[in-house]
Design an enzyme around this catalytic site. Structure first.
Site, PDB file in Angstrom:
ATOM      1  NE  ARG A  61      -2.234  15.073   3.086  1.00 13.80           N
ATOM      2  CZ  ARG A  61      -1.965  14.373   2.105  1.00 13.80           C
ATOM      3  NH1 ARG A  61      -0.768  14.671   1.514  1.00 13.80           N
ATOM      4  NH2 ARG A  61      -2.224  13.080   1.963  1.00 13.80           N
ATOM      5  CB  VAL A  84      -1.076   0.171   1.113  1.00 13.28           C
ATOM      6  CG1 VAL A  84      -0.394   0.139   2.521  1.00 13.28           C
ATOM      7  CG2 VAL A  84      -2.028   1.150   1.167  1.00 13.28           C
ATOM      8  CG  HIS A  97       7.791  -3.499   7.283  1.00  7.54           C
ATOM      9  ND1 HIS A  97       8.385  -2.681   6.522  1.00  7.54           N
ATOM     10  CD2 HIS A  97       6.546  -3.605   7.137  1.00  7.54           C
ATOM     11  CE1 HIS A  97       7.345  -1.907   6.054  1.00  7.54           C
ATOM     12  NE2 HIS A  97       6.288  -2.530   6.201  1.00  7.54           N
TER      13      HIS A  97
HETATM   14  C1  DGY Z   1       2.770  -1.921   2.989  1.00  8.18           C
HETATM   15  O1  DGY Z   1       2.079  -2.563   2.158  1.00  8.18           O
HETATM   16  O2  DGY Z   1       3.070  -0.908   2.367  1.00  8.18           O
HETATM   17  C2  DGY Z   1       3.220  -2.322   4.291  1.00  8.18           C
HETATM   18  O3  DGY Z   1       4.190  -1.549   4.717  1.00  8.18           O
HETATM   19  C3  DGY Z   1       3.463  -3.867   4.134  1.00  8.18           C
HETATM   20  O4  DGY Z   1       2.500  -4.461   3.783  1.00  8.18           O
END
Ligand code: DGY
Length: 327
Positions: free
Chosen positions: A185, A83, A293
């Site tokens: 924002r 994402v 992560h």
């Molecule tokens: C992303 O998708 O940006 C997350 O950090 C990992 O899934």
């Protein structure tokens, strides 16, 4: 590298990915894949992208002007299995009319669950508890030993009430928290209404929150947003959680804040760099819990991410609207 010559569009997949996503691509494309758990060295990456039409990449890959130049004018679509897209130079892609796909939505629940896990684990001192059990430091039951901080009656501050921020807020509501503050924002009235969250400034959120949860994307504006000034504004009893990107935190400042007791604890699923070197001072702290992560790391989520990223890539190559495109 495993080449597979055919007249189909040429695509590079920069890592071993869940089979369903790979099969989808392989059915329609001439796939060149770096079939390993670790990323290709940069020079191999640059060689692999030459003359491709589509790139399937991960958040660990730097997609910049150098790489796009190396790929050349044939490259039409970049699809990331994430994402977050701070690793992609969006402007450079758009300058070259390269479309970009990403995978929002499907990893929201998994990431929110992990964020709440970090919050509970940090507030209830799980790292210290596990260590004590394993090291034989667990004596008898002691009234004042390893007392943490509960969520009941707490003020929770969410920095960035986007998809993941909102999902975190929803999951925390049943813990009988007193209030949810959010900043970002712009105000998000309909999302805020769903969880009774109150919009405020970043500074006010820091001052009032017992838990500060970073759910914002990494942008030039949020780079090192959490620095010495921010940690100084937080309560001494505050707990900081980050499951977005390591780059939003000045890690030296975080270390100093944790070490000196300016804030109580931190839970991080993301760091700079990744992996965090094992000699990082953050890892020596009892009040800092670091995970590698794994926010979106459920099997079904990773599979859905691979499939969506493959669909984005195929749609872009076929000139159809992508299911999820970065505009
Ligand atoms: C992303 O998708 O940006 C997350 O950090 C990992 O899934």
């Amino acid at each position: 590298l495993v080449p597979n010559a055919s007249p189909k569009p040429k695509v590079f997949v920069s890592r071993r990915i869940p089979e369903k996503g790979f099969a989808l691509l392989a059915s329609e494309c001439d796939v060149l894949s770096w079939n390993h758990e670790d990323p290709p060295p940069r020079k191999d990456y640059l060689t692999a992208v030459r003359g491709i039409q589509g790139l399937f990449c991960l958040l660990t890959d730097t997609i910049d002007a150098e790489l796009l130049n190396e790929a050349g004018p044939s490259l039409r679509v970049v699809s990331t299995m994430s994402v977050g897209y701070d690793h992609i130079d969006v402007q450079e892609c758009h300058k070259r009319n390269i479309q970009i796909g990403y995978t929002p939505g499907i990893l929201t629940s998994a990431t929110a669950e992990l964020t709440v896990t970090l919050l509970l684990a940090t507030s209830r001192r799980i790292k210290e508890g596990v260590k004590a059990v394993e090291n034989g430091e667990w004596g008898t039951w002691k009234p004042m030993w390893l007392c943490g901080q509960g969520l009941e009656g707490a003020t929770v501050g969410i920095v960035g009430l986007g998809r993941i921020g909102l999902a975190v807020a929803k999951r925390l509501k049943p813990f009988d928290i007193a209030q949810i503050l959010y900043c970002g924002r712009s105000e998000k009235p309909s999302q805020a209404l769903e969880v009774g969250a109150v919009f405020t400034s970043f500074e006010d959120l820091l001052t009032r929150s017992d838990f500060v949860i970073a759910c914002c994307a990494l942008t030039p504006e949020t780079h090192h947003l959490f620095n010495a000034t921010a940690f100084k504004q937080m309560k001494q009893t505050a707990i900081f959680i980050n499951s977005s990107r390591g780059g939003i935190v000045n890690q030296d400042d975080l270390y100093e804040a944790l070490k000196s007791g300016k804030i109580r604890a931190a839970g991080l699923d993301v760091t700079t760099p990744e992996p965090l070197p094992t000699d990082s001072p953050l890892l020596k702290l009892d009040n800092c819990l670091v995970l590698p992560h794994i926010g979106s790391a459920t099997q079904s989520t990773r599979e859905a991410m691979a499939v969506l990223a493959a669909r984005n890539l195929l749609a872009g190559l076929q000139g159809k609207p992508m299911p999820c495109q970065i505009k």
